[in-house]
Enzyme design. Sequence first.
Site: not given
Length: 333
Positions: A289, A123, A258
């Site tokens: 996500n 990420c 993120h």
Amino acid sequence: MTISLRQPTGVAHTRIYAYGAARGELAVPNDDLVGPIDSSDEWIRQRTGIVTRMRAEADTDAIDLATQATREAIERSGVAPSAVDLVICATISNPKQTPSVSAIVADRVGANPAAAYDVNAACAGFAYGVAQADALIRAGAAHYAVVVGTEKLSDVVDPTDRSISFLLGDGAGAVVVGPSETPGIGPTVWGSDGSKAEAVGMNHTLTDFRDGKAPWPTLRQEGPTVFRWAVWEMVKVAREALEAAGIEASDLAAFVPHQANMRIIDEFAKQLKLPDTVVIGRDIETTGNTSAASIPLATHRLLEEHPELSGGLALQIGFGAGLVFGAQVIVLP
């Protein structure tokens, strides 16, 4: 006689020229996922802020998503594809361990024979890629670079896993980076904590799967551990990035963390004491996500919804598997 090597030097400053985005074709609401994890739409919304997530069709892979996002970024940048001499792809979901996603994308978009390599920083991958593009252009090793974060995480999801499966989506976000007369990318604060590598990552190896010792590897996480680390340790990194760039939180036009969890995003904003004037990326609500793709996807959406942000400062911070992290302040195109 002493022979001296030539060593290239580049421009003084760089900036991001444009963003491109691609999301999976399928909108998957919470109700479609709750059965195998014995959960509910309400529980997922309260815990994560996710209402739906975008996932790709079976015949769409991370390379396809990256290609689509990169084409849009290049078209919007005004830079000819043939002028792009560096492609950096951040991903953990290359359908093959080799060749790289970046080399294939470079060829597909007309940037062949650009230098091309993949970055596996989960990420934090997009922030890592931007840091490298900035440094390589200023060093004279490249002139125009594409940085793309791309993931098809639905390929590594166990639908019965309550720790992470309902969080994940598919997509890609790309930027074109090039020379600038003024600073457009601030110093990067980055690092890792491999001592906590087991907190989030794959639960098995490919060799164990090959040898019949384990099922297909999928993502798992220790939710409370990751939450505490993200909220308390990553806020420190965000503050360091602001200090390194020489600005205050009140100078920001946007904050794009993120897209891990809406509760983490809200706590970030609270800890950083962001004023109400700062627009916060919350793409996780409808995209999910998407790991390395989440920051550029969220920024792309912010610029689409708030064109007045153009020219403003944005703080972006990525953090994830391997407990790798990276943050920098950028000028929005």
